[in-house]
Design a protein around this motif. Sequence first.
Motif, PDB file in Angstrom:
ATOM      1  N   ASP A  92     -16.882 -32.393  -3.490  1.00 50.99           N
ATOM      2  CA  ASP A  92     -15.582 -32.547  -4.137  1.00 50.99           C
ATOM      3  C   ASP A  92     -15.482 -33.955  -4.719  1.00 50.99           C
ATOM      4  N   ARG A 112     -11.409 -29.111 -12.319  1.00 57.74           N
ATOM      5  CA  ARG A 112     -10.007 -29.200 -11.906  1.00 57.74           C
ATOM      6  C   ARG A 112      -9.192 -30.115 -12.825  1.00 57.74           C
ATOM      7  N   THR A 123     -12.320 -22.385  -7.109  1.00 55.79           N
ATOM      8  CA  THR A 123     -13.601 -22.660  -6.452  1.00 55.79           C
ATOM      9  C   THR A 123     -14.351 -21.395  -6.057  1.00 55.79           C
ATOM     10  N   SER A 124     -13.866 -20.234  -6.439  1.00 55.75           N
ATOM     11  CA  SER A 124     -14.522 -18.979  -6.077  1.00 55.75           C
ATOM     12  C   SER A 124     -15.644 -18.651  -7.061  1.00 55.75           C
ATOM     13  N   TRP A 165     -14.389 -16.668 -10.188  1.00 51.60           N
ATOM     14  CA  TRP A 165     -13.740 -17.450 -11.232  1.00 51.60           C
ATOM     15  C   TRP A 165     -14.769 -18.195 -12.071  1.00 51.60           C
ATOM     16  N   THR A 198     -20.177 -26.202  -5.690  1.00 53.08           N
ATOM     17  CA  THR A 198     -20.663 -25.467  -4.524  1.00 53.08           C
ATOM     18  C   THR A 198     -22.126 -25.121  -4.729  1.00 53.08           C
ATOM     19  N   ARG A 221     -20.230 -27.709  -0.169  1.00 56.61           N
ATOM     20  CA  ARG A 221     -19.228 -28.028  -1.191  1.00 56.61           C
ATOM     21  C   ARG A 221     -19.131 -29.540  -1.383  1.00 56.61           C
ATOM     22  N   PRO A 268      -4.905 -22.497  -9.030  1.00 57.00           N
ATOM     23  CA  PRO A 268      -4.966 -22.754  -7.584  1.00 57.00           C
ATOM     24  C   PRO A 268      -6.397 -23.050  -7.135  1.00 57.00           C
ATOM     25  N   CYS A 269      -6.544 -24.012  -6.233  1.00 57.64           N
ATOM     26  CA  CYS A 269      -7.874 -24.464  -5.826  1.00 57.64           C
ATOM     27  C   CYS A 269      -8.715 -23.320  -5.265  1.00 57.64           C
ATOM     28  N   ARG A 270      -8.117 -22.469  -4.457  1.00 60.05           N
ATOM     29  CA  ARG A 270      -8.889 -21.376  -3.834  1.00 60.05           C
ATOM     30  C   ARG A 270      -9.474 -20.444  -4.888  1.00 60.05           C
ATOM     31  N   LEU A 271      -8.699 -20.166  -5.948  1.00 60.34           N
ATOM     32  CA  LEU A 271      -9.202 -19.333  -7.037  1.00 60.34           C
ATOM     33  C   LEU A 271     -10.240 -20.089  -7.849  1.00 60.34           C
TER      34      LEU A 271
END
Length: 222
Positions: A16, A159, A123-124, A127, A205, A14, A118-121
């Motif tokens: 960022d 983001r 970066t999936s 999504w 990613t 990953r 939300p970051c977790r969503l």
Amino acid sequence: MTSARPGARPKRLRFDGWIAGLGTAAGVRLVVGYWPLSPMGPFADVMVERADGRRVLLAPSERVADFVAATYRFDDVVICPVAVEPGRERWTVAAGPLRLTFAPGPSTALGRLLRLVPCRLATSPGWAALCDVPARLLMPGVRTRGSAGSGRREWYAARDLRVVTTAHATWDGTDLGALGPVWPPVRFGFGSVPRRPSLTRVVTTVELQRERRRTQASKRSL
């Protein structure tokens, strides 16, 4: 390069940071990557497509050059110091023959919406797959997921998005002219940056799968 063992879960790396994409009146298109957080530590790199279509990578080290050149496509790889100084009102870039300054505006309406996810969503992989079609419709050439070099998969989580309002770039001291669109789209990977000059806050990613042999771009150091 790392190869996944049979039955093993592919390794995911990953990155960022920020990606700036802009064009110039001289036909040179620039993609600047600024990565404060990455598996290789903080670094920056620049992908350049010249007016004649030749693609050049400016990378700060052999390690970064090898990874990026195995993921994307280049005709030349130049290893040189790459310094990026971000700022609220102005960014500066010094990389080998390139000198660049640009000013990003405030977040766009889309950028403000992206910040709410939300970051977790965001970066999936799911999504990224969901966002891929609307991204292509809204911004021709842009993709949020795809197949990269060496059998790798890659997906982007935007983001935030800011429009680049002004820029000045030189190459070996030659002025590249006025700020312009990123057109034609750059051809480093499966997708381009937005046509309109922009600065995107992004989490990228890269999933390492079966590594394939590939023709190496010419490499030199400055």
